[in-house]
Enzyme design. Structure first.
Site, mmCIF file in Angstrom:
data_model
loop_
_atom_site.group_PDB
_atom_site.id
_atom_site.type_symbol
_atom_site.label_atom_id
_atom_site.label_comp_id
_atom_site.label_asym_id
_atom_site.label_seq_id
_atom_site.Cartn_x
_atom_site.Cartn_y
_atom_site.Cartn_z
ATOM 1 N N SER A 1 -6.641 7.019 20.573
ATOM 2 C CA SER A 1 -8.088 6.765 20.648
ATOM 3 C C SER A 1 -8.917 7.999 21.014
ATOM 4 O O SER A 1 -10.142 7.962 20.945
ATOM 5 C CB SER A 1 -8.371 5.649 21.657
ATOM 6 O OG SER A 1 -8.013 6.038 22.955
ATOM 7 N N LYS B 1 -13.935 0.612 28.357
ATOM 8 C CA LYS B 1 -14.407 1.977 28.099
ATOM 9 C C LYS B 1 -15.929 2.060 28.221
ATOM 10 O O LYS B 1 -16.469 3.035 28.780
ATOM 11 C CB LYS B 1 -13.964 2.425 26.711
ATOM 12 C CG LYS B 1 -12.457 2.606 26.571
ATOM 13 C CD LYS B 1 -12.062 2.950 25.143
ATOM 14 C CE LYS B 1 -10.561 3.133 25.007
ATOM 15 N NZ LYS B 1 -10.143 3.418 23.629
#
Length: 785
Positions: free
Chosen positions: A690, A733
């Site tokens: 990611s 996140k």
């Protein structure tokens, strides 16, 4: 039933072709009489054919490996057998035949010449002769002595057999008679039949007799010891009964009798399932016959205590007042709307359907977000008892299912231990840290939990110690975990997963004001009028003294301040005064700040990009640093990056090289440069795809000399074609970016649905940019020259 007797035992001459009769596990020896049972079609036809002629058939033992063969052939039987004459025949109602046959001669089967309607074989008669020598005479005498010894030791042989064998004159008759009488296998009799000559037969039979004598002597010794033990037990039993009668006449009763009477009265007063009551009464009856000093007595007593202490049919009444339950959940926990709504829905269904099975829930989230305390609030809202069982580090299956009663010190597993402790069969049962369950040679606890957490199976949960089905379907099981990956897939499939993400700073301030501060003030014996916190002080603690997704460390810091204030109040001479906790007081009590904002400093120079990462503790920001130096196509990667993340670095570099001219980068830069990619902190392992967009941005930044905008963070996987692929952990996140003061987040377009599921108030003030290609990321993130 038809009986045919042949009174004259003179049979015809044994021909070259005679009916063949295969025998399973039975062998007829020459000169001996033996009963036979004939049931198969071909065998019956063979006997009937013999009865019409000379009443002689050939018997041959079937080989062990062919015992299950339906159609017996030449290769399925031993080729040495016995020609026998039929003495008596009995036809049974089921069409089978009962025969009494007399062994006549030893024969050898040459071939089978006919298979229908019965087996017909060509045979050869083997005449057995001998010469009497001193050795054969000695062997015969030893054989006779050993047989007499066997007759004396055996309970199944009459004494007359010894005399009958002694009166036989023909040595072969003696050998075959003894071999047919003693307890040996059919294959061993076949071996004696096949041996050529008298002496080998005598030696083989003597070996078998010696073995049988040893077995009989050992059996007699064991029988004698058992008889002595039984006599001793019977004597103790009679003495005990006499002692009971004497005490009864004197009006006294033993402690054992009083204990058994107490257990029986208690058993009668309990409402137990029929199966449980039956087992308990059986064990109690056993207990009455065992001395109280015997180890088995204590084992049974402990088992009965467990049976009677378990709440087989004891339940608490659920409080189904939905408004009250909502008030309790709101009072104890801030936000967590999804979990609260799920519990209110469960109570609503319980209100309509009383026999509903309890759900199996799994709360997943970083530490300190309130997973365990939420379980306590749910129990309080429902009016149920609460159990918490920590699964962290459990490696033995017996911790769940218990040990079998055959082991010393055996006891039930922790599931039933906890159920017994609370005294009801419908508590709220929290299985804490289910993702920390271990596996080793003692078994897999996750596999044992499959039955516990399956609504279709836990209605009859079997603990190894109790060994009776216990109904767990009324229990509300709630598991907690930080991550889902370590959980057994089959176990995860049985649970309904509810995610609890971390909190942003505004939420932490509300939680501190409404929950943590009042709790700590009360815990430290401080009156509310003696202390107060202003919002700036709470913000100072959150920003400069904690770095977490939950509020556990925040709670600790508030507790530390309360201890300092309690000390001030306890030592103050001029009475109670009010203490206002502001920013200065926070630094006075907690010392210098431990957390420093690095966003602006980190991104002020080219080559530093801000990524977003997911960890077990929630979301975090991640800095990607790139450095260019003179060299020739060298690439250094540091920061304890895993294989997947190292591949992301190489993929990002390759793509940036392919589009170098678009961003004012010389296409041959790599021929004269080395690159170093580093991801702090170096002591923490990192992996995953990611960070691909952040790595590509950092590389493009250092090569183009354009800094990355300090308020931009990004996440997404990159490909060699320049595509940006979706990633997981978006909510965590985004919350980490919010806490860090990020105002622009660059996400893959296919992650837009994840953002839409986040509460609008949590993402207020954040500008989301959705992209499909790396070029779009660079255009958004890089500053203009």
């Amino acid at each position: 039933m038809e009986i045919t007797d042949i009174e004259e035992y003179q049979f015809g001459k044994i021909g070259r072709l005679i009916p063949v009769q295969p025998l399973k596990n039975t062998i007829v020896l020459p000169y001996t009489a033996s009963p036979l049972v004939i049931g198969k079609r071909k065998s019956i036809a063979a006997v009937q054919s013999a009865m019409e002629k000379d009443r002689i058939i050939g018997t041959f033992l079937i080989k062990p490996e062919s015992s299950k063969v339906e159609e017996i052939g030449f290769d399925d039987i031993y080729h040495i057998g016995t020609a026998v004459g039929i003495l008596k025949l009995v036809k049974m109602p089921d069409s089978s035949l009962r025969l009494l046959v007399q062994g006549l001669k030893k024969i050898r089967l040459g071939e089978i010449t006919q298979t229908e309607p019965y087996l017909l074989g060509q045979i050869e008669i083997i005449e057995e002769t001998y010469q009497r020598t001193n050795r054969t005479e000695a062997l015969l005498r030893n054989l006779n002595d050993n047989f007499q010894r066997i007759v004396a030791l055996s309970s199944y042989l009459p004494d007359e057999l010894g005399s009958a064998v002694s009166n036989l004159e023909d040595p072969f008759s003696v050998v075959y008679m003894i071999a047919s009488i003693i307890n040996i296998k059919a294959e061993e009799r076949q071996q004696i039949l096949e041996l050529e000559g008298l002496e080998p037969k005598l030696q083989q039979l003597l070996t078998l007799l010696n073995k049988e004598i040893q077995i009989l002597e050992l059996g007699g010794k064991i029988q004698s010891e058992v008889a002595d033990e039984i006599s001793k037990s019977q004597r103790e039993y009679f003495l005990r009964e006499q002692l009971k009668a004497i005490k009864k006449e004197l009006g006294e009763s033993s402690a054992q009798e009083a204990e058994i009477k107490e257990l029986r009265d208690r058993l009668e007063s309990l409402d137990l399932p029929d199966e449980v009551r039956k087992v308990a009464e059986k064990e109690l009856s056993r207990m009455e016959t065992i001395p109280s000093a015997a180890p088995e007595y204590v084992v049974i007593r402990t088992y009965l205590d467990w049976l009677m202490d378990l709440p087989w049919r004891v339940s608490t009444q659920d409080n189904l007042d939905l408004e009250r339950a909502r008030e309790i959940l709101e009072h104890d926990h801030y936000d967590l709307k999804e979990v609260k709504e799920r519990m209110i829905e469960y109570l609503a269904v319980r209100k309509l359907k009383q026999d509903m099975k309890g759900p199996i829930l799994c709360f997943v989230g970083p530490p300190g977000v309130g997973k365990t305390s939420l379980g306590q609030s749910i129990a309080k809202a429902m009016g149920r008892k609460f159990i918490r069982m920590s699964l962290g580090g459990i490696r033995d299956e017996a911790e769940i299912r218990g040990h079998r009663r055959t082991y010393i010190g055996a006891m039930p597993g922790k599931i039933l231990q906890s159920i017994k402790r609370v005294g009801t069969n419908n508590p709220v049962f929290m299985l804490d840290e289910i993702d920390k369950v271990g596996v080793d040679f003692r078994g897999d606890p996750s596999s044992a939990l499959l039955e516990v957490l399956d609504p279709e199976q836990n209605v009859s949960f079997m603990d190894h110690y109790i060994d009776l089905p216990f109904d767990l379907s009324k229990v509300l099981f709630i598991a907690t975990a930080n991550v889902l990956q370590p959980i057994h897939p089959a176990l995860l499939d049985r649970m309904e997963v509810l995610r609890l993400s971390g909190y942003i700073n505004e939420e932490k301030i509300n939680i501190a004001k409404n929950y943590l501060i009042p709790k700590q003030i009360e815990a430290h014996g401080i009156r509310p009028e003696n202390i107060s916190f202003d919002d700036s002080a709470i913000q100072e603690i959150i920003t400069n003294y904690t770095q977490e997704a939950g509020v556990r460390n925040l709670d600790r810091q508030i507790a530390k301040i309360c201890r300092k204030v309690a000390y001030q109040i306890a030592t103050r001479e001029n009475g109670v005064q009010h203490e206002l906790i502001n920013t200065d007081k926070v630094r006075e009590y907690l010392g210098a700040p431990r957390i420093f904002p690095e966003m602006a400093r980190r991104t002020s120079t080219p080559g530093v990009a801000t990524g977003l990462a997911w960890t077990e503790s929630g979301g975090e920001i991640l800095f990607i640093e790139a450095l260019r130096m003179p060299g020739r196509k060298g690439l250094t990667i540091t920061g304890q990056l895993g294989e997947v993340m190292q591949e992301s670095v190489k993929t990002a570099l390759s793509y940036v090289r392919s589009i170098a001219s678009r961003y004012g980068i010389k296409e041959d830069f790599y021929d004269h440069s080395d690159l170093h990619i580093h991801v702090p902190a170096g002591a923490i392992p990192k992996d995953g795809p990611s960070a691909g967009t952040a790595i590509a941005t950092a590389i493009a930044s250092i090569l183009s000399g354009r800094p990355v905008k300090k308020d931009v963070a990004m996440t997404g996987e990159v490909t060699l074609a320049g595509l940006v692929l979706p990633v997981g952990g978006i909510k965590e996140k985004v919350l980490a970016a919010k806490r860090a003061g990020i105002t622009t987040i660059v996400l893959p377009s296919r992650n837009k649905v994840d953002v839409e599921e986040i509460s609008p108030q949590l993402i207020e003030g954040i500008d989301f940019k959705y992209v499909d290609r790396v070029d779009e990321v660079l255009d958004i993130a890089l500053s203009s020259n």
